[in-house]
Design a protein around this motif. Structure first.
Motif, PDB file in Angstrom:
ATOM      1  N   TYR A   1      20.625   5.732   7.347  1.00 35.98           N
ATOM      2  CA  TYR A   1      20.717   4.860   8.527  1.00 35.98           C
ATOM      3  C   TYR A   1      19.550   3.883   8.562  1.00 35.98           C
ATOM      4  N   ARG A   2      18.365   4.419   8.366  1.00 35.91           N
ATOM      5  CA  ARG A   2      17.154   3.582   8.508  1.00 35.91           C
ATOM      6  C   ARG A   2      17.109   2.464   7.462  1.00 35.91           C
ATOM      7  N   PHE A   3      17.595   2.791   6.269  1.00 38.26           N
ATOM      8  CA  PHE A   3      17.622   1.780   5.210  1.00 38.26           C
ATOM      9  C   PHE A   3      18.481   0.583   5.645  1.00 38.26           C
ATOM     10  N   PHE A   4      19.700   0.879   6.099  1.00 42.51           N
ATOM     11  CA  PHE A   4      20.598  -0.216   6.480  1.00 42.51           C
ATOM     12  C   PHE A   4      20.132  -0.917   7.765  1.00 42.51           C
ATOM     13  N   GLU A   5      19.507  -0.164   8.634  1.00 42.70           N
ATOM     14  CA  GLU A   5      18.961  -0.768   9.856  1.00 42.70           C
ATOM     15  C   GLU A   5      17.906  -1.816   9.490  1.00 42.70           C
ATOM     16  N   HIS A   6      17.027  -1.461   8.544  1.00 42.73           N
ATOM     17  CA  HIS A   6      15.992  -2.408   8.128  1.00 42.73           C
ATOM     18  C   HIS A   6      16.589  -3.613   7.409  1.00 42.73           C
ATOM     19  N   LEU A   7      17.611  -3.347   6.620  1.00 34.02           N
ATOM     20  CA  LEU A   7      18.263  -4.444   5.909  1.00 34.02           C
ATOM     21  C   LEU A   7      18.832  -5.446   6.919  1.00 34.02           C
TER      22      LEU A   7
ATOM     23  N   PHE B   1       0.822  -1.222   0.000  1.00 30.20           N
ATOM     24  CA  PHE B   1       0.000   0.000   0.000  1.00 30.20           C
ATOM     25  C   PHE B   1       0.856   1.273   0.000  1.00 30.20           C
ATOM     26  N   GLN B   2       2.155   1.106  -0.157  1.00 25.07           N
ATOM     27  CA  GLN B   2       3.110   2.229  -0.218  1.00 25.07           C
ATOM     28  C   GLN B   2       2.888   3.228   0.923  1.00 25.07           C
ATOM     29  N   ARG B   3       2.781   2.685   2.134  1.00 24.98           N
ATOM     30  CA  ARG B   3       2.608   3.542   3.305  1.00 24.98           C
ATOM     31  C   ARG B   3       3.934   4.173   3.682  1.00 24.98           C
ATOM     32  N   SER B   4       3.901   5.106   4.602  1.00 20.98           N
ATOM     33  CA  SER B   4       5.116   5.818   5.013  1.00 20.98           C
ATOM     34  C   SER B   4       6.227   4.821   5.416  1.00 20.98           C
ATOM     35  N   GLY B   5       7.403   5.033   4.890  1.00 16.99           N
ATOM     36  CA  GLY B   5       8.542   4.170   5.205  1.00 16.99           C
ATOM     37  C   GLY B   5       8.561   2.876   4.417  1.00 16.99           C
ATOM     38  N   TRP B   6       7.801   2.816   3.315  1.00 12.92           N
ATOM     39  CA  TRP B   6       7.702   1.542   2.572  1.00 12.92           C
ATOM     40  C   TRP B   6       9.036   1.132   1.957  1.00 12.92           C
ATOM     41  N   ARG B   7       9.881   2.122   1.646  1.00  8.07           N
ATOM     42  CA  ARG B   7      11.179   1.762   1.036  1.00  8.07           C
ATOM     43  C   ARG B   7      12.028   0.990   2.043  1.00  8.07           C
ATOM     44  N   ASN B   8      11.959   1.432   3.306  1.00  4.78           N
ATOM     45  CA  ASN B   8      12.710   0.710   4.344  1.00  4.78           C
ATOM     46  C   ASN B   8      12.165  -0.704   4.524  1.00  4.78           C
ATOM     47  N   SER B   9      10.833  -0.807   4.473  1.00  4.49           N
ATOM     48  CA  SER B   9      10.215  -2.137   4.602  1.00  4.49           C
ATOM     49  C   SER B   9      10.634  -3.028   3.449  1.00  4.49           C
ATOM     50  N   LEU B  10      10.769  -2.413   2.272  1.00  4.50           N
ATOM     51  CA  LEU B  10      11.207  -3.179   1.107  1.00  4.50           C
ATOM     52  C   LEU B  10      12.637  -3.698   1.337  1.00  4.50           C
ATOM     53  N   ALA B  11      13.476  -2.822   1.909  1.00  3.30           N
ATOM     54  CA  ALA B  11      14.865  -3.238   2.200  1.00  3.30           C
ATOM     55  C   ALA B  11      14.851  -4.426   3.158  1.00  3.30           C
ATOM     56  N   LEU B  12      13.968  -4.342   4.145  1.00  6.91           N
ATOM     57  CA  LEU B  12      13.866  -5.434   5.121  1.00  6.91           C
ATOM     58  C   LEU B  12      13.461  -6.739   4.440  1.00  6.91           C
ATOM     59  N   LEU B  13      12.454  -6.641   3.574  1.00  4.74           N
ATOM     60  CA  LEU B  13      11.981  -7.859   2.915  1.00  4.74           C
ATOM     61  C   LEU B  13      13.027  -8.412   1.943  1.00  4.74           C
TER      62      LEU B  13
END
Lengths: 339, 286, 238
Positions: free
Chosen positions: C33-39, A77-89
């Motif tokens: 920072y947040r990008f790498f933290e999530h990674l 749903f491209q909510r706030s911070g979705w790019r970071n969530s994508l990095a996590l996934l």
């Protein structure tokens, strides 16, 4: 269902299972070894213990499911911070993918090695059964030729120029052992004595052992293995280490702002801290030669005594908690409807 | 730049300077590390007997635990004691393979012609979940090789002649535990024993757990201890005395940088206490 | 540059960037920072299940249960016959699956059954763990207050042992909250435990500082030595 609609019955079931969970290990520890052996538990203890670990291991999907649900929704749903969530996934699935590929590759190598290992195992079996001629021997000969040909083709999978010096040595050693085994004579003879079979089995085991070491060393150069190393050495270990290293910088700021000596007790605490620090670092003995010994004494005598007292106190409290937990003495949440 | 960021900068510069200029000092003598050296140096190992080393650390304590694991394994390798590596901690995965490989490479470079190979010098049986359940099951196993089953590559342990027939846990002559996690360490202390068998345990701990580890050293439940980086550095010095060709220069520089950081911290504590005193004095006397 | 060195170089280069990204938090929180933290969290979350499957579930449970580990001699006879009792593992697997009932409002209580079971196991193990740890601790606390070494009285050792025993008793007494009357000796001497505790906390605090600084040193060493050298190699200076 009656049970499902009766909170008290549910609570009783939960208490019963809580008790049953502990009774096996408790009995195993308190019963005399002879009793444990006589009822056959000792023999199956490993498998039973594994069964207990399996119960916990089944929870592994819980975390995965939650994390995928929470972050997957954000990405979709491209909510706030979705790019970071994508990095996590990407990190999550990348890890699962790379580790799976590496594992499958290792299992393939393991299977190949076990096939070669079988030559020696089968020869040992025939030796134990005193079979030195007939169909089993020709089966051993046929199988050995097939596996040795296969092993020879697999070890040539990478050109010699791409091998490290250690790998070249391993390859030479292995090729020599395979040639020795081929030249054994047993692969073509019809009549074999027990001594020859024993020698063959021994040499076949050595081939399998060297083959295993060489195949595993070859695995270190595959792309999958390199990706796996990169995942750890380039990302995971670096990120984890850096994350915790931040604390080192923060403690410097805290040293300046927060570590104030205001009372005799805080002075005692600070003095002990400074002695421990100075006694362990290389500059400490430059300041006072006896600093390492002073630190040693402080840790061995007052610190150990006080820490032991704390630990014993905490241990007794933990013991009480463990008993109460096991016997469900404090388990109001079991009967709570809200949970 | 606020005072906070200035402090960060001072700290990073203080740590970086010895590393940049390669300054190294002889580490402090640590008796507990010498005790551990004596244990490994004097243990008698017959064919089929092994050392079991638990690497229970991840990137969060890599700074202290990895050098400890390196010196511990280096000493075991020098003594040709076969090592089984395993872990109770998931994040240790990489170190179980990297540490022995690095040590083997160093030793092979130091002693050309000698080899330390996987399957002969060591095996890696990977992560073992279940903590106390696994541990009590391991010590009660009649055949450790069979119990462990396969190594991390899926290879049967029976494949490696050195480790194929270990037998009961009594054949584990030394237990090494490298961790900064108190709970994991407790599992070893509490469950790696059975009636008639109390192993020789050596431990590499992070600085934060040193005070706690001392109580086990006093009670004899631990037979040797590596205390943080300083412990590893002193251990490497003792090893160097016995094997002058070994190279511990990097570890000594690390230890010196750590020492510099401590001096900054002690300096900051002193300044942090003097500044308010001075401010109060100035306010009182105009 | 060979393939292996290339991979190692890229590993170091990316590791340096990742470290700097995390350190950028010292200036202020930022997207880098947040990008790498999530990674990092993603990788950590992926590791756990994979290792449990690879190192435990597959070799210890699934492979023997499904018969994948069965090997045949060239004459077709099995090396070890299939053990049907491995199928019994289906019971703990099914029981462990009750964890997933947590997602159903109606059946969530079933998850508590398995959670309770796990707590029961932990409780029983903790009882055994306490005794195997504490008994040697208690035994070694009975130190002789008068020490003779080689037949000669050792004042230092005697004082050390006395201080040890006194400290142990005073600190234990300090934590006795459950009994003792106000005004009794036990209550009066309780404050004496505090300064001794402070010495212990001081040692603990000093050690904590050391542990934190060690982490920083390792990272700075990586950046200053390894990463800078890798960057140098990349731009042709190395």
């Amino acid at each position: 269902m009656v049970v499902a609609n009766a909170p008290d019955t549910r609570a009783k079931i939960i208490r019963l299972f809580t008790f049953l969970g502990g009774i096996y290990f408790f009995s195993y520890f308190v019963l005399p070894e002879s009793v444990v052996e006589s009822i056959g538990i000792k023999e199956r203890h490993e498998q039973i213990s594994n069964g207990f670990i399996v119960v916990g291991a089944m929870a592994l999907g819980l975390g995965l499911f939650n994390i995928i649900r929470a972050h997957g929704t954000k990405v979709v749903f491209q909510r706030s911070g979705w790019r970071n969530s994508l990095a996590l996934l990407v990190g999550l699935f990348g890890t699962i993918g790379i580790m799976s590929a590496q594992w499958i590759g290792a299992l393939q190598v393991s299977r190949d090695v076990q096939d070669v290992q079988m030559i020696g195992e089968y020869a040992s079996k025939l030796m134990a059964e005193k079979i030195t001629q007939g169909a089993p021997i020709s089966m051993l000969q046929g199988y050995s030729k097939e596996q040795l040909d296969r092993a020879s083709s697999l070890i040539k999978v990478r050109p010699e120029s791409q091998l490290t010096s250690a790998q070249r040595l391993l390859e030479q050693d292995l090729s020599r052992k395979i040639s020795d085994l081929r030249a054994d004579g047993l692969l073509t003879r019809v009549d074999i004595d027990e001594q020859a079979l024993a020698g063959f089995a021994q040499r076949a085991h050595e081939v399998a052992s060297s083959y295993s070491v060489f195949r595993q060393s070859l695995s270190s150069g595959t792309t999958v293995q390199r990706l796996y190393d990169f995942l750890y050495d380039g990302l995971f270990n670096q990120l984890g280490s850096a994350m915790f290293a931040l604390l080192g910088v923060y403690i410097a700021a805290a040293a300046y702002r927060a570590f104030r000596v205001r009372t005799i007790e805080s002075a005692l605490m600070m003095s002990a801290a400074v002695i421990v620090m100075l006694g362990q670092i290389s500059f400490g003995k430059e300041i006072y030669e006896g600093m390492p010994s002073l630190r040693q004494w402080l840790l061995e005598v007052p610190n150990s005594a006080a820490f032991r007292a704390i630990r014993l106190g905490a241990g007794i409290a933990g013991l009480m908690l463990a008993i109460r937990m096991w016997l469900s003495i404090e388990s109001k949440s079991f009967s709570s409807e809200k949970k | 730049m606020g005072s906070r960021r200035l402090i960060y900068l001072i700290m990073i510069v203080a740590v970086a300077a010895p590393i940049l200029f390669g300054i190294s000092q002889r580490p402090s003598r640590l008796v507990s590390a010498e005790r551990m050296y004596d244990v490994i140096e004097n243990v008698k190992v017959q064919p089929g007997e092994v050392a079991m080393v638990w690497l229970d650390f991840g990137p969060n304590t890599i700074a202290e635990n990895e050098p400890q694991a390196m010196v511990m394994i280096e000493h075991l390798f020098r003594r040709r004691i076969p090592v089984i590596l395993l872990s109770q901690y998931q994040q240790a995965e990489r170190f179980l393979s990297r540490v022995p490989q690095t040590v083997a490479r160093q030793l092979e470079a130091e002693m050309p012609g000698q080899t330390w190979r996987y399957g002969e010098a060591w095996i890696n049986v990977g992560y073992k979940p279940g903590a106390a359940i696994f541990m009590q099951s391991l010590v009660n196993a009649s055949n450790v090789s069979g119990f462990l089953g396969r190594d991390v590559n899926g290879m049967p342990i029976s494949q490696y002649p050195t480790f194929a027939s270990i037998g009961g846990i009594e054949r584990v002559k030394v237990v090494g535990e490298v961790t900064g996690l108190v709970g994991v360490f407790d599992t070893i202390i509490q469950f790696f024993q059975k009636k008639g068998y109390r192993p020789t345990i050596v431990h590499g701990c992070t600085s934060i757990t040193i005070p706690e580890a001392y109580i086990f050293l006093d009670s004899g439940q631990l037979n040797g201890l590596l205390e943080g980086i300083a412990g590893a550095a002193w251990y490497s010095e003792v090893l160097k005395n016995a094997h002058p060709s070994s190279d511990n220069s990097r570890l000594l520089v690390t230890n010196t940088a750590l020492s510099a950081a401590h001096l900054v911290i002690i300096g900051l504590i002193i300044v942090g206490n003097l500044v308010p005193l001075f401010s109060r004095w100035r306010a009182r006397h105009g | 540059m060979d393939n292996g060195t290339m991979w190692e170089l890229s590993s170091t280069l990316v590791g340096g960037i990742a470290t700097l990204a995390i350190f950028s938090f010292l200036i202020r929180e930022n997207g880098f920072y947040r990008f790498f933290e999530h990674l990092f969290i993603g990788i950590a979350a992926g590791l756990g299940p994979m290792l449990v499957i690879r190192d435990f579930l597959w070799p210890n449970i699934l492979e023997p249960m499904l018969g994948y580990s069965m090997r045949m001699y060239p004459d077709g006879t099995p090396v070890k016959p299939y053990q049907p009792f491995y199928l019994l593992y289906l019971v703990p697997m099914a029981f462990g699956s009750l964890y997933y009932c947590i997602y159903s409002k109606r059946h969530a209580w079933l998850a508590k059954v398995v959670i309770g079971f796990t707590l029961g196991v932990s409780g029983a193990l903790a009882i055994r763990g306490f005794f195997s740890e504490a008994i040697p601790q208690v035994a070694s606390s009975f130190k002789p207050l008068v020490v003779f070494q080689n037949g000669v009285f050792s004042l230092f050792e005697s004082l050390n042992n006395s201080l040890f025993v006194v400290t142990l008793l005073l600190v234990l007494n300090y934590f006795l909250f459950t009994f003792g009357r106000p005004g009794a000796v036990q209550g009066k001497i309780a404050p004496l435990g505090r300064p001794l505790l402070m010495v212990c906390f001081g040692a603990f605090f000093g050690s904590t500082v050391m542990a934190r600084l060690a982490l920083l040193v390792e990272r700075v060493q990586f950046i200053v030595r390894d990463w800078v050298a890798a960057v140098g190699t990349l731009v042709g200076l190395g």
